[in-house]
Design a protein around this motif. Structure first.
Motif, PDB file in Angstrom:
ATOM      1  N   ARG A   1     -16.982  -3.344  58.514  1.00  0.00           N
ATOM      2  CA  ARG A   1     -18.327  -2.860  58.164  1.00  0.00           C
ATOM      3  C   ARG A   1     -18.241  -1.668  57.224  1.00  0.00           C
ATOM      4  N   TRP A   2     -17.288  -0.777  57.475  1.00  0.00           N
ATOM      5  CA  TRP A   2     -17.120   0.373  56.587  1.00  0.00           C
ATOM      6  C   TRP A   2     -16.725  -0.087  55.188  1.00  0.00           C
ATOM      7  N   LEU A   3     -15.819  -1.054  55.092  1.00  0.00           N
ATOM      8  CA  LEU A   3     -15.360  -1.533  53.783  1.00  0.00           C
ATOM      9  C   LEU A   3     -16.509  -2.108  52.971  1.00  0.00           C
ATOM     10  N   GLY A   4     -17.351  -2.920  53.620  1.00  0.00           N
ATOM     11  CA  GLY A   4     -18.503  -3.477  52.907  1.00  0.00           C
ATOM     12  C   GLY A   4     -19.464  -2.404  52.446  1.00  0.00           C
ATOM     13  N   SER A   5     -19.653  -1.357  53.272  1.00  0.00           N
ATOM     14  CA  SER A   5     -20.556  -0.278  52.884  1.00  0.00           C
ATOM     15  C   SER A   5     -19.959   0.564  51.762  1.00  0.00           C
ATOM     16  N   ALA A   6     -18.648   0.848  51.825  1.00  0.00           N
ATOM     17  CA  ALA A   6     -18.021   1.676  50.792  1.00  0.00           C
ATOM     18  C   ALA A   6     -17.998   0.968  49.445  1.00  0.00           C
ATOM     19  N   LEU A   7     -17.909  -0.353  49.438  1.00  0.00           N
ATOM     20  CA  LEU A   7     -17.881  -1.096  48.184  1.00  0.00           C
ATOM     21  C   LEU A   7     -19.258  -1.216  47.542  1.00  0.00           C
ATOM     22  N   THR A   8     -20.318  -1.059  48.331  1.00  0.00           N
ATOM     23  CA  THR A   8     -21.677  -1.259  47.817  1.00  0.00           C
ATOM     24  C   THR A   8     -22.510   0.017  47.763  1.00  0.00           C
ATOM     25  N   THR A   9     -21.978   1.130  48.291  1.00  0.00           N
ATOM     26  CA  THR A   9     -22.708   2.398  48.274  1.00  0.00           C
ATOM     27  C   THR A   9     -22.311   3.198  47.037  1.00  0.00           C
ATOM     28  N   ASN A  10     -23.297   3.699  46.331  1.00  0.00           N
ATOM     29  CA  ASN A  10     -23.044   4.463  45.106  1.00  0.00           C
ATOM     30  C   ASN A  10     -23.028   5.956  45.402  1.00  0.00           C
ATOM     31  N   ASP A  11     -22.227   6.667  44.636  1.00  0.00           N
ATOM     32  CA  ASP A  11     -22.186   8.121  44.773  1.00  0.00           C
ATOM     33  C   ASP A  11     -23.256   8.745  43.884  1.00  0.00           C
TER      34      ASP A  11
ATOM     35  N   PRO B   1     -13.289  -4.048  42.859  1.00  0.00           N
ATOM     36  CA  PRO B   1     -14.147  -5.233  42.648  1.00  0.00           C
ATOM     37  C   PRO B   1     -14.686  -5.780  43.970  1.00  0.00           C
ATOM     38  N   LEU B   2     -16.004  -5.894  44.046  1.00  0.00           N
ATOM     39  CA  LEU B   2     -16.621  -6.408  45.266  1.00  0.00           C
ATOM     40  C   LEU B   2     -16.258  -7.866  45.499  1.00  0.00           C
ATOM     41  N   GLU B   3     -16.039  -8.606  44.419  1.00  0.00           N
ATOM     42  CA  GLU B   3     -15.713 -10.023  44.581  1.00  0.00           C
ATOM     43  C   GLU B   3     -14.336 -10.231  45.218  1.00  0.00           C
ATOM     44  N   LYS B   4     -13.536  -9.170  45.288  1.00  0.00           N
ATOM     45  CA  LYS B   4     -12.237  -9.266  45.953  1.00  0.00           C
ATOM     46  C   LYS B   4     -12.272  -8.657  47.348  1.00  0.00           C
ATOM     47  N   PHE B   5     -13.443  -8.728  47.955  1.00  0.00           N
ATOM     48  CA  PHE B   5     -13.602  -8.163  49.306  1.00  0.00           C
ATOM     49  C   PHE B   5     -12.605  -8.794  50.273  1.00  0.00           C
ATOM     50  N   ASP B   6     -12.403 -10.097  50.187  1.00  0.00           N
ATOM     51  CA  ASP B   6     -11.477 -10.771  51.105  1.00  0.00           C
ATOM     52  C   ASP B   6     -10.058 -10.218  50.960  1.00  0.00           C
ATOM     53  N   LYS B   7      -9.695  -9.842  49.753  1.00  0.00           N
ATOM     54  CA  LYS B   7      -8.361  -9.288  49.531  1.00  0.00           C
ATOM     55  C   LYS B   7      -8.196  -7.967  50.264  1.00  0.00           C
ATOM     56  N   TRP B   8      -9.166  -7.071  50.128  1.00  0.00           N
ATOM     57  CA  TRP B   8      -9.081  -5.770  50.803  1.00  0.00           C
ATOM     58  C   TRP B   8      -9.246  -5.949  52.312  1.00  0.00           C
ATOM     59  N   SER B   9     -10.092  -6.880  52.708  1.00  0.00           N
ATOM     60  CA  SER B   9     -10.330  -7.096  54.136  1.00  0.00           C
ATOM     61  C   SER B   9      -9.069  -7.606  54.833  1.00  0.00           C
ATOM     62  N   ALA B  10      -8.405  -8.592  54.218  1.00  0.00           N
ATOM     63  CA  ALA B  10      -7.206  -9.157  54.832  1.00  0.00           C
ATOM     64  C   ALA B  10      -6.007  -8.237  54.713  1.00  0.00           C
ATOM     65  N   GLY B  11      -6.065  -7.262  53.818  1.00  0.00           N
ATOM     66  CA  GLY B  11      -4.919  -6.376  53.610  1.00  0.00           C
ATOM     67  C   GLY B  11      -4.803  -5.249  54.606  1.00  0.00           C
ATOM     68  N   ALA B  12      -5.758  -5.115  55.522  1.00  0.00           N
ATOM     69  CA  ALA B  12      -5.722  -4.016  56.486  1.00  0.00           C
ATOM     70  C   ALA B  12      -4.731  -4.329  57.599  1.00  0.00           C
ATOM     71  N   SER B  13      -3.782  -3.447  57.802  1.00  0.00           N
ATOM     72  CA  SER B  13      -2.840  -3.545  58.924  1.00  0.00           C
ATOM     73  C   SER B  13      -2.985  -2.292  59.781  1.00  0.00           C
ATOM     74  N   TRP B  14      -2.881  -2.482  61.102  1.00  0.00           N
ATOM     75  CA  TRP B  14      -3.126  -1.382  62.024  1.00  0.00           C
ATOM     76  C   TRP B  14      -1.859  -1.070  62.805  1.00  0.00           C
TER      77      TRP B  14
END
Length: 523
Positions: free
Chosen positions: A395-405, A415-428
């Motif tokens: 949820r934070w990732l989607g908000s950070a990609l679409t919220t303007n400063d 790039p917002l269209e690469k959301f899946d790339k950033w989403s799948a790249g998270a390791s904990w």
């Protein structure tokens, strides 16, 4: 011979009588086995009637019982740790190389959002009180204590990332809120669900508080004001012990009776031991003369108070009869130990960790307990990441990609269209666990690395970090040493003459390196 003289006699079949007794003993309903309730209620049916009582008792035990307090503290330290569950981005480019600039950008912004709010910055918590590490601890404590935790995700907030979290106590989700809606959905214990699939559609949160008792207006007589919040705005964290369960129960539910019985037993034993140490006695007289003590209580009971080291002479004909209390008994330590072992088994934690009792424990037994308990803690860590940490990040990732400063650019300029790339790249990476025997475990890992059984990433993961961060730390240490003109004695993953053999003495290796460096200086 003709019939009937040639009629054969019927053979009698021998049947083993034990065949008819072969059955499941657990299904018998005799006097000795009649312990099961006759109800076959659903998971929600059992939770609805038991959850309020279990929750109150769980809170009472944690407030007043040391074992319960120790259990919730143990989970907090072993699952969350002092640094919490950390993010390491592993997003890759099309050629399978790590996208280091983008990964570093996401990690930096996530670290900024996880901070506590201050007058100059609005962080992750809507109340401004907690860091994200504090929220992790609060959520895990709530799940263990109350059975579940509710996190309201506020989007569009006036903070740099456009998203904040609000912690809600599970009491706001009333189990008495049940209804059949006209659109076909059902409200089950405060959760609006699809009737067939039970998929949550919305949460009916009680936003009314009783100002007199400072509690939530949950009783039918007071009613309450409910706010319908869409399910995508609520993160409902609980451990489902049965299929089709809509709510969670406190994790100590199965151990509660034994914890309370142990608490009562200890209280009674302490009182009995106090009476035994007080050396109470009675006075008896067969002559009929009345004894006058040092005082009178309730206008008729003679008393005689004696101080330590004093000797009192009784009148003729009077006898003192000491009252002996044999407490604590010789069975007291073994009784307490057995009950705590039973409680520890129900809570899936080692006896030594729960009781802090190392008496009679051997190295082998402690090592075996530690290995088993670590697997349990790692299981809880994985569950916690899946149920809470990663949903918050998505949820934070989607908000950070679409919220303007303030300049009109995205807070996270990717790039917002690469959301899946950033989403799948998270390791904990939760906290790691050091070896029970560090030297032996380190040698075993060296052997595993040589033979290809494990990788450097496996070694780093055991310590709660990742290989990239480990290499970055080594590189930073080298740069810092060079800056200050310091020659490092050891080179990580270094040359053969600097490596330490598994069975060799590390101190001798240090001396060899020192000699080699001296020879290089002379040459």
């Amino acid at each position: 011979m003709i019939w009937p003289f040639n009629k054969r006699k019927e053979e009698k079949k021998n049947v083993n009588p034990m065949v008819y007794k072969r059955s499941y003993t657990g299904a018998e309903s005799s006097r000795l086995y009649n312990w099961q309730s006759s109800s076959d209620r659903s998971a929600d049916g059992e939770i609805k009637s038991a959850l309020p009582i279990l929750r109150r008792r769980s809170r009472e035990l944690i407030q007043n019982e040391p074992l319960a307090k120790r259990y919730i503290s143990l989970l907090n330290t072993q699952v969350i740790g002092r640094q919490g569950i950390k993010l390491q981005m592993k997003a890759r480019n099309d050629d399978s190389t790590l996208d280091l600039p983008a990964n570093g950008m996401v990690e930096e912004l996530w670290s900024q959002w996880s901070r506590k709010s201050n007058p100059m910055y609005s962080g992750c918590d809507v109340s401004g009180k907690f860091t994200f590490l504090d929220i992790q601890r609060q959520v895990l404590d709530a799940v263990v204590r109350d059975g579940e935790a509710l996190i309201y995700v506020h989007e569009g907030r006036l903070n740099p990332h456009g998203i904040q979290l609000e912690l809600l106590t599970a009491d706001r989700l009333s189990i008495e809120k049940n209804d059949q809606l006209q659109n076909g959905n059902i409200i089950r214990m405060g959760i609006e669900q699809e009737k067939r699939t039970r998929r949550p559609i919305a949460y009916w949160i009680n936003v009314t508080e009783n100002p007199i008792y400072e509690s939530f207006a949950l009783s039918p007589s007071i009613a309450g004001t409910f706010e319908r919040i869409p399910a995508d705005r609520i993160i409902h964290v609980f451990n489902s012990e049965r299929m089709e369960a809509s709510r969670g129960i406190p994790w100590m539910a199965s151990a509660m009776p034994h914890i309370k019985l142990l608490q009562t037993y200890l209280e009674n034993e302490v009182v009995a031991s106090s009476l035994a140490s007080a050396k109470i006695a009675t006075l008896s007289n067969n002559s009929g003369d009345e004894y006058v003590g040092s005082g009178v209580e309730d206008s008729y009971t003679p008393l005689s108070s004696m101080e330590a080291g004093s000797i009192e002479q009784l009148p003729a004909g009077w006898e003192m009869n000491p009252l002996e209390f044999s407490h604590p008994t010789s069975q007291f330590p073994s009784m307490v130990e057995t009950v705590i072992q039973h409680i520890a088994s129900g809570l899936s934690v080692p006896y030594s960790d729960l009781s802090s009792d190392m008496t009679g424990a051997s190295y082998s037994s402690l090592r075996q307990e530690a290995l088993q308990s670590r697997e349990y803690y790692k299981t809880v860590q994985t569950w916690f990441v899946d149920q809470f940490i990663d949903p918050v990040f998505q949820r934070w990732l989607g908000s950070a990609l679409t919220t303007n400063d303030s300049d009109g650019r995205a807070v996270l300029p990717l790039p917002l269209e690469k959301f899946d790339k950033w989403s799948a790249g998270a390791s904990w990476y939760p906290r790691g666990f050091e070896g029970v025997d560090p030297l032996k475990d380190s040698n075993a890992k060296q052997v595993g690395l040589r033979n290809g059984f494990i990788s450097l990433q496996d070694v780093a993961s055991d310590r709660g970090t990742d290989l990239e961060s480990l290499f970055a730390q080594h590189q930073q240490a080298k740069s810092l040493a060079k800056q200050y003109g310091i020659d490092l004695a050891f080179e990580p993953y270094g040359t053969p003459h600097q490596s330490v053999a598994p069975d060799s003495d590390p101190l001798s290796a240090v001396s060899k390196v020192s000699v080699a460096m001296a020879e290089e200086d002379e040459s």
